[in-house]
Design an enzyme around this catalytic site. Structure first.
Site, mmCIF file in Angstrom:
data_model
loop_
_atom_site.group_PDB
_atom_site.id
_atom_site.type_symbol
_atom_site.label_atom_id
_atom_site.label_comp_id
_atom_site.label_asym_id
_atom_site.label_seq_id
_atom_site.Cartn_x
_atom_site.Cartn_y
_atom_site.Cartn_z
ATOM 1 N N THR A 1 5.720 -4.436 13.787
ATOM 2 C CA THR A 1 6.241 -3.290 13.060
ATOM 3 C C THR A 1 5.225 -2.781 12.046
ATOM 4 O O THR A 1 4.223 -3.436 11.796
ATOM 5 C CB THR A 1 7.521 -3.640 12.256
ATOM 6 O OG1 THR A 1 7.160 -4.572 11.220
ATOM 7 C CG2 THR A 1 8.612 -4.259 13.117
ATOM 8 N N ASN B 1 0.835 -1.204 0.000
ATOM 9 C CA ASN B 1 0.000 0.000 0.000
ATOM 10 C C ASN B 1 0.867 1.250 0.000
ATOM 11 O O ASN B 1 1.951 1.267 0.568
ATOM 12 C CB ASN B 1 -0.965 -0.006 1.196
ATOM 13 C CG ASN B 1 -0.411 0.730 2.400
ATOM 14 O OD1 ASN B 1 -0.477 1.958 2.487
ATOM 15 N ND2 ASN B 1 0.173 -0.024 3.337
ATOM 16 N N SER C 1 5.273 5.128 8.914
ATOM 17 C CA SER C 1 4.712 4.857 7.591
ATOM 18 C C SER C 1 5.723 5.276 6.531
ATOM 19 O O SER C 1 6.285 6.371 6.607
ATOM 20 C CB SER C 1 3.410 5.630 7.380
ATOM 21 O OG SER C 1 3.035 5.581 6.011
ATOM 22 N N THR D 1 4.905 -1.467 7.879
ATOM 23 C CA THR D 1 5.215 -2.170 6.634
ATOM 24 C C THR D 1 6.680 -1.970 6.244
ATOM 25 O O THR D 1 7.347 -1.062 6.729
ATOM 26 C CB THR D 1 4.321 -1.657 5.499
ATOM 27 O OG1 THR D 1 4.482 -0.240 5.376
ATOM 28 C CG2 THR D 1 2.854 -1.969 5.786
#
Length: 336
Positions: free
Chosen positions: A245, A111, A175, A247
């Protein structure tokens, strides 16, 4: 069996369209006879963590219910806790589409959503209307157009607004889809942010008469030394928990697969081994002083058990839930 049939239909759709349709259906059907298809009565497996009592150690990771629209549905599925968000001070549309991709052969997802959400005020209104008995985590982030040097201000705005309604607050600085965000994980930048967050936490505890724990969500793409430094910052600043965690940017486990070279963060089974290793390193450094929430490739009871043996106090699912449905929660809880 029912979920496998539903999944076959959803997987014919574009990944983001399928996600949006699922959210709409959960909103529409929860509280009606149709929710019997996913409502589950699970055995109690209580866990004390961060000063909270979780009815079981299996949670829903942030990202699936960004705006807190389906808390009641996920509560009905038996999750011990549900983490909504990531939410930012102002609504933002996120990155350009397409931005969500399935790697079905690897049971992975890539994503690059970019913190698309309707803003913190919208989320709070949804939380206020919801009836649920699980622990609610609220995951907070910064707006894309907020300069990284002013990022702390966004976290403090969100923290002030969600504090009253959150069981715990997850601070997302990991992120890969918000430019510069991961730089907040290092050195002085991290310490300065944590000092501000703890100051605000003390102020809000006095204001609301309750202590809401803070958990920091970190990336898997860190060296051992970087993990050690993060742990020292967590200890020095008395942070209540760590989520490991987020990604990964690494594509080693999915090389050559369709969509493998799409930009964004990879989650699911390909992340399983690395996220578990990060949990293990955290446990070694933290010596049990700060609880760990393990997430990344939790797609079976065995995977959940591995995370817990490595040192996780709680686990979260996301991609595994997409591929296996509510039955995954049942299987993990019943076998623990």
């Amino acid at each position: 069996m029912l979920y496998r049939l539903a999944r076959a239909g959803f997987f014919q759709l574009d990944a983001e369209k399928a996600h949006d349709l699922a959210i709409q259906n959960f909103k529409r059907f929860t509280g009606t006879p149709i929710d019997l298809f996913y409502r589950q009565q699970l055995p109690n497996r209580p866990v004390e963590c961060m000063g909270l009592t979780f009815r079981n150690p299996v949670g829903l990771a942030a990202g699936l219910d960004k705006n807190g629209e389906c808390i009641e549905a996920f509560d009905a599925m038996g999750f011990g806790f549900v983490e909504v968000g990531t939410v930012t001070p102002r609504a933002q549309s996120g990155n350009d589409k397409p931005r969500l991709f399935r790697l079905v052969g690897a049971e992975g997802i890539i994503n690059r959503m970019g913190f698309n959400n309707l803003g913190v005020d919208n989320l709070i209104e949804n939380v206020k209307k919801a009836k649920y008995s699980c622990v609610l985590g609220i995951n907070i982030g910064k707006n894309k157009d907020t300069p990284i040097e002013k990022g702390a201000e966004d976290y403090l705005i969100c923290m002030e607004k969600v504090y009253e309604y959150a069981g715990y607050i997850a601070v997302n600085i990991s992120s890969p889809n918000t430019p510069g965000l991961r730089t907040l994980q290092y050195g002085e930048a991290l310490d300065e942010l944590l000092v501000e967050l703890k100051r605000k936490q003390a102020e809000l505890e006095e204001k609301h008469g309750k202590y809401v724990p803070l958990a920091l969500k970190i990336a898997p793409d860190l060296t051992d030394d970087e993990i050690s430094q993060i742990c020292q910052s967590l200890i020095n600043n008395k942070i209540d928990g760590v989520i490991a965690t987020n990604t990964t940017l690494d594509r080693t486990m999915v090389e050559g697969m369709k969509h493998a070279q799409e930009a964004g963060g990879l989650s699911g089974r390909p992340l399983q081994s690395r996220s578990t290793e990060v949990v293990r390193l955290l446990r070694k450094e933290l010596q049990g002083n700060i609880p760990i929430i393990g997430v990344g490739g939790v797609d079976s009871y065995v995977a959940a058990k591995e995370k817990m043996l490595a040192g996780a106090d709680l686990v979260q699912v996301y991609s595994g839930f997409i591929y296996h449905g509510p039955g995954l929660v049942r299987d993990i809880v019943k076998n623990l």
